[in-house]
Write a protein that holds these residues in place. Sequence first.
Motif, PDB file in Angstrom:
ATOM      1  N   LEU A  23       0.824  -1.204   0.000  1.00 13.58           N
ATOM      2  CA  LEU A  23       0.000   0.000   0.000  1.00 13.58           C
ATOM      3  C   LEU A  23       0.862   1.259   0.000  1.00 13.58           C
ATOM      4  O   LEU A  23       0.524   2.261  -0.647  1.00 13.58           O
ATOM      5  CB  LEU A  23      -0.920   0.012   1.229  1.00 13.58           C
ATOM      6  CG  LEU A  23      -2.086  -0.979   1.211  1.00 13.58           C
ATOM      7  CD1 LEU A  23      -2.622  -1.191   2.623  1.00 13.58           C
ATOM      8  CD2 LEU A  23      -3.190  -0.487   0.287  1.00 13.58           C
ATOM      9  N   HIS A  24       1.977   1.203   0.712  1.00 13.17           N
ATOM     10  CA  HIS A  24       2.850   2.367   0.807  1.00 13.17           C
ATOM     11  C   HIS A  24       3.415   2.757  -0.556  1.00 13.17           C
ATOM     12  O   HIS A  24       3.711   3.936  -0.793  1.00 13.17           O
ATOM     13  CB  HIS A  24       4.003   2.071   1.773  1.00 13.17           C
ATOM     14  CG  HIS A  24       4.769   3.292   2.171  1.00 13.17           C
ATOM     15  ND1 HIS A  24       4.378   4.130   3.192  1.00 13.17           N
ATOM     16  CD2 HIS A  24       5.902   3.860   1.646  1.00 13.17           C
ATOM     17  CE1 HIS A  24       5.235   5.133   3.298  1.00 13.17           C
ATOM     18  NE2 HIS A  24       6.164   4.993   2.378  1.00 13.17           N
ATOM     19  N   GLN A  25       3.543   1.803  -1.444  1.00 11.93           N
ATOM     20  CA  GLN A  25       4.125   2.068  -2.761  1.00 11.93           C
ATOM     21  C   GLN A  25       3.106   2.540  -3.786  1.00 11.93           C
ATOM     22  O   GLN A  25       3.484   2.904  -4.914  1.00 11.93           O
ATOM     23  CB  GLN A  25       4.831   0.807  -3.270  1.00 11.93           C
ATOM     24  CG  GLN A  25       6.037   0.425  -2.428  1.00 11.93           C
ATOM     25  CD  GLN A  25       6.705  -0.847  -2.935  1.00 11.93           C
ATOM     26  OE1 GLN A  25       7.444  -0.853  -3.906  1.00 11.93           O
ATOM     27  NE2 GLN A  25       6.411  -1.951  -2.253  1.00 11.93           N
ATOM     28  N   ILE A  26       1.830   2.571  -3.412  1.00 14.26           N
ATOM     29  CA  ILE A  26       0.797   3.019  -4.360  1.00 14.26           C
ATOM     30  C   ILE A  26      -0.057   4.135  -3.742  1.00 14.26           C
ATOM     31  O   ILE A  26      -1.287   4.083  -3.781  1.00 14.26           O
ATOM     32  CB  ILE A  26      -0.095   1.856  -4.830  1.00 14.26           C
ATOM     33  CG1 ILE A  26      -0.734   1.124  -3.610  1.00 14.26           C
ATOM     34  CG2 ILE A  26       0.692   0.871  -5.676  1.00 14.26           C
ATOM     35  CD1 ILE A  26      -1.839   0.149  -4.001  1.00 14.26           C
ATOM     36  N   PRO A  27       0.556   5.163  -3.170  1.00 13.42           N
ATOM     37  CA  PRO A  27      -0.227   6.216  -2.510  1.00 13.42           C
ATOM     38  C   PRO A  27      -1.094   6.983  -3.503  1.00 13.42           C
ATOM     39  O   PRO A  27      -0.656   7.305  -4.612  1.00 13.42           O
ATOM     40  CB  PRO A  27       0.848   7.119  -1.902  1.00 13.42           C
ATOM     41  CG  PRO A  27       2.036   6.938  -2.800  1.00 13.42           C
ATOM     42  CD  PRO A  27       1.994   5.490  -3.195  1.00 13.42           C
ATOM     43  N   ASN A  94       5.805   8.033  -6.912  1.00 17.17           N
ATOM     44  CA  ASN A  94       4.855   8.688  -7.812  1.00 17.17           C
ATOM     45  C   ASN A  94       4.537  10.130  -7.425  1.00 17.17           C
ATOM     46  O   ASN A  94       3.582  10.714  -7.924  1.00 17.17           O
ATOM     47  CB  ASN A  94       3.560   7.866  -7.907  1.00 17.17           C
ATOM     48  CG  ASN A  94       2.770   7.850  -6.589  1.00 17.17           C
ATOM     49  OD1 ASN A  94       3.234   8.369  -5.580  1.00 17.17           O
ATOM     50  ND2 ASN A  94       1.587   7.257  -6.622  1.00 17.17           N
ATOM     51  N   GLY A  95       5.340  10.702  -6.524  1.00 16.78           N
ATOM     52  CA  GLY A  95       5.108  12.087  -6.122  1.00 16.78           C
ATOM     53  C   GLY A  95       4.136  12.255  -4.979  1.00 16.78           C
ATOM     54  O   GLY A  95       3.928  13.370  -4.495  1.00 16.78           O
ATOM     55  N   CYS A  96       3.537  11.157  -4.525  1.00 21.14           N
ATOM     56  CA  CYS A  96       2.651  11.185  -3.355  1.00 21.14           C
ATOM     57  C   CYS A  96       3.253  10.291  -2.275  1.00 21.14           C
ATOM     58  O   CYS A  96       4.140   9.481  -2.549  1.00 21.14           O
ATOM     59  CB  CYS A  96       1.245  10.708  -3.722  1.00 21.14           C
ATOM     60  SG  CYS A  96       0.412  11.781  -4.919  1.00 21.14           S
ATOM     61  N   MET A  97       2.759  10.429  -1.045  1.00 15.17           N
ATOM     62  CA  MET A  97       3.359   9.676   0.061  1.00 15.17           C
ATOM     63  C   MET A  97       2.361   9.455   1.194  1.00 15.17           C
ATOM     64  O   MET A  97       1.565  10.343   1.501  1.00 15.17           O
ATOM     65  CB  MET A  97       4.583  10.438   0.597  1.00 15.17           C
ATOM     66  CG  MET A  97       5.273   9.755   1.769  1.00 15.17           C
ATOM     67  SD  MET A  97       6.567  10.779   2.496  1.00 15.17           S
ATOM     68  CE  MET A  97       7.098   9.710   3.846  1.00 15.17           C
ATOM     69  N   HIS A  98       2.455   8.294   1.805  1.00 13.36           N
ATOM     70  CA  HIS A  98       1.684   8.028   3.021  1.00 13.36           C
ATOM     71  C   HIS A  98       2.449   8.599   4.209  1.00 13.36           C
ATOM     72  O   HIS A  98       2.950   7.869   5.077  1.00 13.36           O
ATOM     73  CB  HIS A  98       1.431   6.527   3.188  1.00 13.36           C
ATOM     74  CG  HIS A  98       0.249   6.037   2.429  1.00 13.36           C
ATOM     75  ND1 HIS A  98      -1.042   6.428   2.750  1.00 13.36           N
ATOM     76  CD2 HIS A  98       0.133   5.207   1.356  1.00 13.36           C
ATOM     77  CE1 HIS A  98      -1.896   5.851   1.921  1.00 13.36           C
ATOM     78  NE2 HIS A  98      -1.212   5.107   1.067  1.00 13.36           N
TER      79      HIS A  98
END
Length: 387
Positions: A23-27, A94-98
């Motif tokens: 999940l952390h890799q697909i924020p 991807n430029g987003c983050m958890h």
Amino acid sequence: MKSQIMLEAEQLQEELTAWRRELHQIPEIGLSLPRTVAFVSKKLDEMNIAYTVYEESSNIAACIGQGDTCYMIRGDMDALPIEEKSCEPFASTNGCMHACGHDMHTAMLLGAAKLIKAHESELHGTVKLVFQSAEEIFAGAEAAIRSGVMDNPHVDAALALHVFSQKPLGTLGGHLAPCAGVYGFRIKLTGKGVHGSTPEDGVDPINTAIHIHLGLQELITREISGFDEVALTIGKFHAGSAANIIPETAEMEGTLRVFNPDIRKRIIQRIHEITQGVAETYRTKAEIEVLSDVPPMVCDAKELAWCREVIHEVDDSLTVDTFHAMGSEDFACYSKLVPAAFFMIGAGVDDPEERLPQHNPKIRFNEKVLPIGAAVYAAAVLKRLGE
């Protein structure tokens, strides 16, 4: 002593960690979380748990058990528009983050689902697991409520946990008012654009915006008592495209955090008065758009006390202290409707010197918290619906 459900949860550590890292890799952010929804749906299918996906908002409601008595547990799933710099081997790219730990929440709720499903025969009622989108923009809970997530069956009470990166593992924090209300706003100023060499021919919205910003800060320092809990921040300011051009427009965005409803109402009124008054003084048109409007979180005293008992039953080595902060949470939208409890759960890494605040691009979380969260959720459900 650890309870049986805690021991069962610890057996899931490896699986929960794998889920969290994937999940952390697909924020994803906001109300559109297609990859996250697909991941959660797949896991629920594997567990043979019935669920509904609300496509318009990326919210998911899963149900286990049967009966009109209904207890809700919620985990949020959305991330932040932050470029990750944690150096974790599973960091997002991807430029987003958890950066707030919502991947942890999703994994914990899935873990709770697996534990509860294994004990489904003990339930005398229905548990509703809500995997929620858009908490970071304070839109997911309202969207879920509009979709009818609190009905069929009607939710009687609710619980949510939120990881806290600056607290050590094994600690939880609760409070009757754990989180402040939030009022988010955008101020758009329209002037008259001209060449930078002839400012007298134009109307400079940047100048107006600066004076509005100063006025809003003085609102806090001169009109609010130091004993009141209020924070007003302008966190976004955008204007112009070149050094020699006075732009036509300027925009600024801010957030107000406050607990007292009367003070909240008064400050919002003054935000509008200061904005319009300053804009008129400097011959600028001003428009204010409300971006978010979430009340303070108010927990139910009986639910809070009951959940404290559950936490101690899960593992008597867990400690429960207080948490009362200016941060906001749209779980408050549910707590307005039903008795609810909300706890922060310590997820700090082992070295205290490396514990960073939420929303930091370098933040890391302690994954040993995952079975603790899953066990607390499951224990609360089994105690509430097993009675």
